[in-house]
Design a protein around this motif. Sequence first.
Motif: not given
Length: 484
Positions: A276-297
């Motif tokens: 799901n698109s986030v209201p405030t796209p932001a820059n991060v140095p690291v992604l953290w994902l719990g089990t079953a989470e998805r990140v689109s970057a």
Amino acid sequence: MTIDRRTLLKYSALVPLMGVAPQLVRAASELTNETADYTLRIGTGLVELAPDHIVSTTLYNGIFPGPLLRFKEGQRAVADIYNDTDTPELVHWHGQMIPSDVDGAAEEGSPFVPPHAMRRVVFVPKPSGFRFYHTHVVAGRDLNRGTYTGQAGPVYVEPKNNPGAYDREVFLVLKEFEPTFSRGGDMAMDILAGSPVEALQAMGRAADEEAQEKAKGFEVSYDRFSINGRMLGHGEPIRVKLGERVLFHVLNASATEIRSLALPGHTFHVVALDGNSVPTPANVPVLWLGTAERVSAIVTMNHPGVWVVGDLSDEDRGHGMGIVVEYAGREGKPEWAKPKPFRWDYSRFGRPNAAPVAPDETIEMTIVKHNAALNGFNRWTLNGEAFSMESMKPRYTLQQGRRYRLKLRNASDDIHPIHLHRHSFEITRISGKPTAGVIKDVVMLGGFQAVEVDFVADNPGLTLFHCHQQLHMDFGFMALFEYA
Ligand SMILES: [Cu+2]
């Protein structure tokens, strides 16, 4: 070549859970001449993590990850699921708002795909975005069942209008293999924003004192780690060009682990969470994902070289959790550099200074761990009650159209990736502060922390709520919602 000896034990250890006659199931599918849009075959196969590390496990269509399935939002889809194994299976369409009987969870009343039979499911995919599919059977103490196997694959539900501000997409599926039971270590407490709540810590201590077992129960550890089914250094690199904008769709398909990902010299521009698109796209140095989470970057490739995009843990990366990014015209040994400590905070991607909409009703749940209470396995309770797989009794009744707030309080030191089926929720309070606009279907609840998520009861039918950590959901950490 090493083939896991557990596979040999697999068939002797399991008894089919139900006895639907396969021919009846086939007959039903032969009544229609419509061909399926998608075919999934569940069966045992080999994954070549590296030339000298080949594992045998249960797969979709003989590959890991399972095939990328692209659906069109709102366009009816027919999927035939063949089960070539000797045990009943379930395919869960994670993150989709579809009816209970096709969602793929027995607790919601979805029928199993019987052994050596086929089941056809028909549904209208929605919402658009990055979803996935995976098995939803109980593994319990069997590490050859459930999400410990290779039964996971990405789904992309194409939106009716595709914004597409990127040059290309790369799907990364993070997954461990060769699980074994171990006596647990402590979960890292410096991953998520926020600090522990004293009252929850006190409850955790009280539960520890009450427990007959003073040692914590079994955890699962893994020998091999992979991205897209290959250990670091053994797959094709991601080949990029200077200036290219690559949209990474990252899925943590682990059964039990929280994962991190960094690409030295680059930042991730996070545009969507759980598809799901986030209201405030932001820059991060690291992604953290719990089990079953998805990140689109989106990563802008502006730092030529040969790099490792990998897990922050030296041990996990050393055992394969990474993939090489190679710029055109560059060669040499892939470089890794550990990023500075960084805490993951969902509210960073929320609407700034926005107050969440007030709910119609609040449901509070306090989660307690009972050390080694089930023959060495931790038992999990929600408000003192563990989910019963025997009765599968609904716990909460929802009124259609109402907005519910789930106030989740974690009296344990573990991070819980909490998932709600068939609905999306909005994070409304995290790490002690209100937020709005981040829509997800899994949220990491930190050790001794609290989180609040809101959802609208807009998809009637039995709905499962659970921790996505396989060992937690199998030992009590589930609740069933029904509609009035
Ligand atoms: Cu959990």
